[in-house]
Scaffold this motif. Structure first.
Motif, mmCIF file in Angstrom:
data_model
loop_
_atom_site.group_PDB
_atom_site.id
_atom_site.type_symbol
_atom_site.label_atom_id
_atom_site.label_comp_id
_atom_site.label_asym_id
_atom_site.label_seq_id
_atom_site.Cartn_x
_atom_site.Cartn_y
_atom_site.Cartn_z
ATOM 1 N N PRO A 1 0.695 -1.052 0.047
ATOM 2 C CA PRO A 1 -0.004 -0.028 0.037
ATOM 3 C C PRO A 1 0.818 1.158 0.099
ATOM 4 C CG PRO A 1 -0.986 -1.518 1.708
ATOM 5 C CD PRO A 1 0.384 -2.032 1.250
ATOM 6 N N PHE A 2 2.145 1.230 0.299
ATOM 7 C CA PHE A 2 2.953 2.255 0.343
ATOM 8 C C PHE A 2 3.970 2.413 -0.753
ATOM 9 C CE2 PHE A 2 1.440 0.896 4.506
ATOM 10 C CZ PHE A 2 0.654 1.976 4.678
ATOM 11 N N GLY A 3 3.934 1.694 -1.818
ATOM 12 C CA GLY A 3 4.821 1.625 -2.846
ATOM 13 C C GLY A 3 5.833 0.497 -3.395
ATOM 14 N N GLY A 4 6.031 -0.187 -2.070
ATOM 15 C CA GLY A 4 6.396 -1.483 -2.422
ATOM 16 C C GLY A 4 7.797 -1.679 -1.222
ATOM 17 N N PRO A 5 8.125 -2.700 -1.187
ATOM 18 C CA PRO A 5 9.235 -3.038 -0.236
ATOM 19 C C PRO A 5 10.563 -2.548 -0.233
ATOM 20 C CG PRO A 5 8.208 -5.070 -0.986
ATOM 21 C CD PRO A 5 8.174 -4.032 -2.083
ATOM 22 N N VAL A 6 11.170 -2.057 0.723
ATOM 23 C CA VAL A 6 12.552 -1.710 0.936
ATOM 24 C C VAL A 6 13.315 -2.416 1.914
ATOM 25 C CG1 VAL A 6 13.965 0.486 1.456
ATOM 26 C CG2 VAL A 6 11.899 0.732 -0.011
#
Length: 308
Positions: free
Chosen positions: A202-207
């Motif tokens: 929901p926040f753009g993707g994993p980091v």
């Protein structure tokens, strides 16, 4: 007083950082320990003098945790304090300074605040389905709390947040996944990655972040769906367990995944490590810490020369 002191310290650091030549500005972070999501299961912080807050596990097995009805994180003392701190930051800065989410950690890290890790590692072998169910519940709690934070921060959100160079123009959610190197890459992909993907989507993707040497987990991290950025420590001054297997990170070449390379040390250390780490085709943000603005400016130009 706690919120005011936190803001004063962070603004002081921001003001000082403006003397150091850089491409990415700093940001405010409502950091309040790493037991945020685990607090939904009834725990509260232990404060020791001169130490960051700690959360003592109070369950003995995974079945006890799965049988427990967690509280919304926003309604726990730790969650409320974090949201109050964000509100205070936003009121005092009027949104002119970027603010990140707090450091919520990955589900794989969160379990260490719930029950003993030796028992957890046995469960990864004997009860993997229950481990994945617990991770999924922790993911839901994390998403819910991140959305509460986003309501307060709005367009001032600095991404990916804790531990990473961050910007309001970037996206993704930073996940501290330090326990990844305590299980095999195959176990990590099977058990831990699905919940990370769920939280970050929901926040753009994993980091991805892990302390220590995670060079043998590079392939597993690269297979994480939608991964945007990864973080590594590349000098002993950055992390006593920093990797010396810098060439393993060449696998990020031409993938589009950004490497957030933390290299603390003098100019020569940064130059030597970066000369080994960077090759054409890599996308990289180099995070340094130098003693003086003059040393930082010299380092800044060396980084741009090497990575041109």
């Amino acid at each position: 007083r706690d919120m005011k002191r936190s803001l004063e310290l962070q603004l002081g650091a921001l003001e000082k950082s403006m003397l150091f030549k850089a491409d990415v500005p700093n940001f405010l972070e409502p950091w309040y320990g790493i037991g945020t999501i685990a607090s939904a299961f009834g725990g509260d912080y232990i404060w020791l003098d001169g130490q960051a807050p700690a959360l003592k596990p109070h369950f003995t097995c995974i079945d006890e945790i799965l049988a427990y009805e967690p509280t919304e994180v926003a309604k726990t003392p730790i969650g409320r304090h974090t949201l109050d701190m964000i509100t205070y930051f936003m009121e005092k800065t009027k949104g002119r300074i970027p603010v990140s989410f707090t450091d919520t950690q990955s589900p794989l890290n969160m379990v260490g605040h719930l029950y003993p890790l030796d028992q957890f590692f046995m469960d990864t072998i004997l009860e993997p389905e229950k481990v994945m169910l617990l991770f999924d519940r922790l993911a839901d709690l994390s998403i819910q709390f991140n959305k509460e934070q986003l309501k307060l921060i709005g367009s001032a959100l600095a991404s990916p947040g804790h531990g990473f160079a961050s910007s309001t123009a970037w996206k993704g959610l930073g996940m501290s996944d330090d326990n990844a190197i305590m299980i095999s890459p195959e176990q990590y992909m099977e058990l831990a990655v699905p919940s990370v993907e769920k939280i970050c989507a929901p926040f753009g993707g994993p980091v991805f972040h892990s302390c220590g040497d995670w060079s043998n987990w590079v392939d597993a991290v690269l297979q994480t769906k939608g991964v945007l950025m990864v973080d590594g420590a590349f000098s002993p001054q950055t992390d006593p367990g920093a990797t010396d297997n810098l060439e393993a990170f060449h696998k990020f070449t031409n993938t589009g995944v950004v490497l957030n390379a933390r290299i603390v040390g003098d100019v020569e250390t940064i130059k030597n490590q970066l000369s080994r780490l960077w090759i054409p085709g890599m996308k990289m943000v180099v995070v340094t810490y130098c003693e003086t603005p003059e040393e930082q400016e010299e380092t800044y130009h060396i980084i741009h020369e090497i990575c041109q």
